[in-house]
Design a protein around this motif. Structure first.
Motif, PDB file in Angstrom:
ATOM      1  N   PHE A   1      -0.183  -6.050  -6.854  1.00 53.43           N
ATOM      2  CA  PHE A   1       1.269  -5.928  -6.924  1.00 53.43           C
ATOM      3  C   PHE A   1       1.796  -6.219  -8.315  1.00 53.43           C
ATOM      4  O   PHE A   1       1.185  -6.957  -9.078  1.00 53.43           O
TER       5      PHE A   1
ATOM      6  N   PHE B   1       9.398  -4.958  -0.533  1.00 51.02           N
ATOM      7  CA  PHE B   1       8.316  -4.210  -1.161  1.00 51.02           C
ATOM      8  C   PHE B   1       8.871  -2.883  -1.639  1.00 51.02           C
ATOM      9  O   PHE B   1       9.623  -2.217  -0.921  1.00 51.02           O
ATOM     10  N   LEU B   2       8.515  -2.506  -2.863  1.00 51.10           N
ATOM     11  CA  LEU B   2       8.980  -1.270  -3.468  1.00 51.10           C
ATOM     12  C   LEU B   2       7.778  -0.380  -3.761  1.00 51.10           C
ATOM     13  O   LEU B   2       6.676  -0.886  -4.009  1.00 51.10           O
ATOM     14  N   ASN B   3       7.993   0.915  -3.749  1.00 47.95           N
ATOM     15  CA  ASN B   3       6.906   1.817  -4.104  1.00 47.95           C
ATOM     16  C   ASN B   3       6.782   1.884  -5.625  1.00 47.95           C
ATOM     17  O   ASN B   3       7.527   1.226  -6.358  1.00 47.95           O
ATOM     18  N   SER B   4       5.879   2.699  -6.107  1.00 44.35           N
ATOM     19  CA  SER B   4       5.635   2.777  -7.561  1.00 44.35           C
ATOM     20  C   SER B   4       6.810   3.366  -8.336  1.00 44.35           C
ATOM     21  O   SER B   4       6.888   3.233  -9.553  1.00 44.35           O
ATOM     22  N   ASP B   5       7.749   4.008  -7.622  1.00 44.08           N
ATOM     23  CA  ASP B   5       8.962   4.517  -8.254  1.00 44.08           C
ATOM     24  C   ASP B   5      10.108   3.512  -8.216  1.00 44.08           C
ATOM     25  O   ASP B   5      11.220   3.825  -8.645  1.00 44.08           O
TER      26      ASP B   5
ATOM     27  N   GLN C   1      11.103  -0.173   0.227  1.00 42.42           N
ATOM     28  CA  GLN C   1      10.478   0.383   1.424  1.00 42.42           C
ATOM     29  C   GLN C   1      10.942  -0.417   2.646  1.00 42.42           C
ATOM     30  O   GLN C   1      10.350  -1.443   2.988  1.00 42.42           O
TER      31      GLN C   1
ATOM     32  N   LEU D   1       8.571  -1.854   5.459  1.00 38.61           N
ATOM     33  CA  LEU D   1       7.616  -2.930   5.205  1.00 38.61           C
ATOM     34  C   LEU D   1       8.332  -4.261   5.402  1.00 38.61           C
ATOM     35  O   LEU D   1       9.019  -4.756   4.520  1.00 38.61           O
TER      36      LEU D   1
ATOM     37  N   ALA E   1       1.674  -3.738   3.079  1.00 34.81           N
ATOM     38  CA  ALA E   1       2.199  -2.979   1.941  1.00 34.81           C
ATOM     39  C   ALA E   1       1.077  -2.276   1.189  1.00 34.81           C
ATOM     40  O   ALA E   1       1.215  -1.115   0.798  1.00 34.81           O
TER      41      ALA E   1
ATOM     42  N   ALA F   1       0.052   0.686   3.273  1.00 35.79           N
ATOM     43  CA  ALA F   1       1.080   1.724   3.321  1.00 35.79           C
ATOM     44  C   ALA F   1       1.286   2.429   1.978  1.00 35.79           C
ATOM     45  O   ALA F   1       1.563   3.627   1.936  1.00 35.79           O
ATOM     46  N   LEU F   2       1.155   1.664   0.900  1.00 39.15           N
ATOM     47  CA  LEU F   2       1.484   2.209  -0.408  1.00 39.15           C
ATOM     48  C   LEU F   2       0.267   2.641  -1.222  1.00 39.15           C
ATOM     49  O   LEU F   2       0.413   3.167  -2.322  1.00 39.15           O
ATOM     50  N   GLY F   3      -0.897   2.374  -0.690  1.00 36.40           N
ATOM     51  CA  GLY F   3      -2.084   2.929  -1.330  1.00 36.40           C
ATOM     52  C   GLY F   3      -2.959   1.967  -2.072  1.00 36.40           C
ATOM     53  O   GLY F   3      -2.559   1.401  -3.073  1.00 36.40           O
TER      54      GLY F   3
END
Length: 109
Positions: free
Chosen positions: A32, A60-64, A68, A71, A97, A100-102
């Motif tokens: 993270f 939790f935030l995605n890579s952009d 989210q 989550l 997270a 879900a986010l990879g």
């Protein structure tokens, strides 16, 4: 991972040492970008208060950088989906997270 808290908040003060003492949170943190905001640093916008402005909140935030809202703390009160009171709640959400986010850098996930 965005941790929103206030220096004067009793629940925030109670979570802080549990968070800091958790070896599992430390291990998972390598997956993270950890952002800690307190007091006047809290970001503005409804996306940062998906179900209210209570504290502490962990989002939790995605890579952009998009929050989210799915989550959530599945071990907590469903009325306060982003409130965490112990390390187990945080680690379970972190694991969700990552899934879900990879990907994970940790072999154990």
């Amino acid at each position: 991972m965005l941790v929103i808290h206030k220096t004067w908040c009793g629940a925030c003060k109670a979570l802080k040492p549990k968070f800091a003492a958790s070896e599992e949170i430390l291990k998972l943190s390598s997956d993270f970008v950890m952002v800690n905001v307190e007091d006047d640093e809290e970001p503005e916008g409804s996306q940062f208060q998906p179900d209210g402005g209570y504290i502490p909140r962990i989002l939790f935030l995605n890579s952009d950088g998009v929050v989210q809202p799915d989550l959530i703390n599945t071990l907590g009160n469903p009325q306060y989906k982003f409130f965490y009171s112990n390390a187990l709640m945080v680690t379970e959400a972190m694991k969700s997270a990552v899934k879900a986010l990879g990907g994970s850098k940790n072999d154990e996930l």
